[in-house]
Design an enzyme around this catalytic site. Structure first.
Site, PDB file in Angstrom:
ATOM      1  N   GLU A   1       0.881  -1.216  -0.216  1.00  0.00           N
ATOM      2  CA  GLU A   1      -0.052  -0.003   0.078  1.00  0.00           C
ATOM      3  C   GLU A   1       0.818   1.330  -0.229  1.00  0.00           C
ATOM      4  OE1 GLU A   1       1.003  -0.644   4.166  1.00  0.00           O
ATOM      5  OE2 GLU A   1       0.358  -1.967   2.903  1.00  0.00           O
TER       6      GLU A   1
ATOM      7  N   GLU B   1       4.031   0.813   1.091  1.00  0.00           N
ATOM      8  CA  GLU B   1       4.654   0.803  -0.235  1.00  0.00           C
ATOM      9  C   GLU B   1       5.291  -0.701  -0.625  1.00  0.00           C
ATOM     10  OE1 GLU B   1       6.209   3.420   1.933  1.00  0.00           O
ATOM     11  OE2 GLU B   1       4.355   4.481   1.617  1.00  0.00           O
TER      12      GLU B   1
END
Length: 189
Positions: A17, A158
């Protein structure tokens, strides 16, 4: 979301994410679906002040109040966020296709948890990359009976944990498929 091919030709999906504010939605999903207090599920996210943390807990609690008695789909409608709902759908589709998914971070794990509430078979296709320092993530991993491959004290998202864990999975597949057995290596015991 990225798809990687392992040396044996099989595929694995990697979910990571990126975004600001997603830990609030993830905390609300966890609280609403597990019955835990919002204050237990809310953490610092990307790093906020103690005043901001109090406000975040208050806002998540208000969101969770709208979910009392709601089924998982309604919880997602109330507090999920568009991107988390899409990830839940990807988990459900991966399960239907029998494709394993590398789950990374708090937000993705909240989506994984919601997916298992909709279809418990989803859990069979989940490989957990790392344990985040986000307090809610530890709760989610317990709820999912998940033991992540890595625990590096990261608070990053990420897809960083997935990127690191993927090499372990790829190496494991390579060892499993190509390592000589005692018999093929001529070893006698």
């Amino acid at each position: 979301m990225a798809e990687k091919s392992i040396s044996d030709g099989s595929n694995i999906l990697m979910f990571g994410e990126m975004g600001i504010g997603n830990t609030s939605s993830a905390s609300a999903i966890l609280s609403a679906l597990s019955g835990r207090k919002a204050s237990e599920c809310v953490g610092l996210g990307t790093g906020i002040t103690s005043e901001q943390l109090l406000k975040k807990k208050e806002l998540v609690e208000k969101g969770v109040e709208r979910c009392v008695g709601a089924d998982p789909l309604e919880v997602l409608c109330q507090v999920g966020g568009f991107e988390i709902v899409q990830i839940v759908g990807a988990f459900l589709a991966a399960t239907d296709a029998k494709v394993p998914v590398l789950v990374d971070g708090f937000i993705i794990t909240a989506a994984a948890y919601a997916a298992t509430k909709i279809n418990p078979d989803c859990r069979d296709y989940m490989i957990f990359a790392h344990r985040s320092n986000e307090s809610g993530h530890k709760i989610l991993l317990d709820e999912l009976n998940a033991k992540p491959l890595l625990d590096l004290g990261m608070r990053l998202g990420e897809g960083t944990g997935a990127a690191l864990a993927y090499s372990i999975i790829a190496a494991s597949v390579e060892f499993y498929n190509n390592m000589a057995s005692f018999e093929s290596a001529g070893v006698t015991v």
